[in-house]
Design an enzyme around this catalytic site. Structure first.
Site, mmCIF file in Angstrom:
data_model
loop_
_atom_site.group_PDB
_atom_site.id
_atom_site.type_symbol
_atom_site.label_atom_id
_atom_site.label_comp_id
_atom_site.label_asym_id
_atom_site.label_seq_id
_atom_site.Cartn_x
_atom_site.Cartn_y
_atom_site.Cartn_z
ATOM 1 N N CYS A 131 -20.087 -8.465 1.365
ATOM 2 C CA CYS A 131 -21.115 -7.921 2.261
ATOM 3 C C CYS A 131 -21.795 -6.718 1.592
ATOM 4 C CB CYS A 131 -20.528 -7.596 3.633
ATOM 5 S SG CYS A 131 -21.802 -7.409 4.912
ATOM 6 N N HIS A 133 -18.757 -12.816 5.112
ATOM 7 C CA HIS A 133 -17.405 -12.269 5.096
ATOM 8 C C HIS A 133 -16.411 -13.399 4.871
ATOM 9 C CE1 HIS A 133 -18.082 -8.074 6.371
ATOM 10 N NE2 HIS A 133 -19.141 -8.571 6.987
ATOM 11 N N GLU A 166 -13.306 -13.242 4.565
ATOM 12 C CA GLU A 166 -12.083 -13.015 5.355
ATOM 13 C C GLU A 166 -12.243 -13.456 6.806
ATOM 14 O OE1 GLU A 166 -14.419 -9.205 6.042
ATOM 15 O OE2 GLU A 166 -14.203 -10.695 4.446
#
Length: 216
Positions: free
Chosen positions: A90, A196, A198
């Site tokens: 990001c 993202h 994750e």
């Protein structure tokens, strides 16, 4: 042989979720990896790989990084001089640019010839920030970090600004939101994701596992 991944702690980013995603991807891929959450420049120099997360405004993130004594120099030496694999997430990806145009003009790390500017969807009905799931349009499927990730896989985005590289070959994958923007960029031992990983479930874990296996 165990590899160490330095996850940079400079007051910005989803550090716990990023660490968990790195650990899970390594475990599922059968990789011997230790994830080290660190604000220590010497730990970065010793690391085999480096991950730089980032959430918030460009200038705030750059300022946070510069506020950690010796960190910008350690990143330069480890990533650009010693060529260790680097993943920016990001705003961590955006910081590789020369300059960011968010609330003024702010210098980035300058690792890529790119600028970061506001998302400007052609459809005024599209809201800013761009938030939620969207498709990845894989431009360079041959890149090892995108290995096995099907075109139009879904990833999770939260951002109002995007990177615009001067060289279009730096763009490995795009996303459409009232026009295309860079979703994954890369050059040499550098790679960055606007989304993202994750938070991107199977797609994110696949990309992280690819990064952990990558030997540029």
């Amino acid at each position: 042989m165990t590899e160490t991944v330095a996850l940079i702690d400079y007051g910005s980013g989803n550090l716990r979720s990023a660490a968990k995603a790195l650990e899970r991807a390594a475990l599922e891929a059968g990789l011997d990896v230790v994830v080290q959450l660190t604000a220590d420049p010497d730990a970065v120099r010793r690391a085999d790989r480096v991950v730089l997360p980032g959430v918030g405004a460009f200038a705030d993130c750059m300022g946070g990084l510069e506020a950690v004594p010796g960190m910008v120099t350690a990143l330069y030496e480890t990533v650009l001089v010693h060529k260790r694999p680097f993943l920016g997430i990001c705003v961590g990806m955006q910081l590789m640019a020369r300059v960011g145009h968010e609330h003024g003009e702010h210098a980035g790390l300058g690792w890529l010839d790119a600028e970061v500017g506001p998302l400007t969807p052609s459809d005024p009905a599209l809201k800013i920030p761009h938030m939620g799931w969207n498709e990845l349009l894989v431009v360079r499927p041959q890149h090892p970090v995108l290995h096995g990730i099907p075109n139009r896989s879904h990833a999770y985005f939260v951002h109002s600004y995007c990177m615009r590289p001067a060289d279009p070959t730096l763009v490995l994958a795009e996303c459409g939101y009232g026009g295309p923007f860079a979703a994954v960029v890369g050059r040499d031992n550098l790679v960055g994701t606007q989304f993202h990983p994750e938070k991107s479930q199977a797609t994110g874990l696949a990309l992280i596992a690819n990064f952990l296996r990558w030997h540029p």
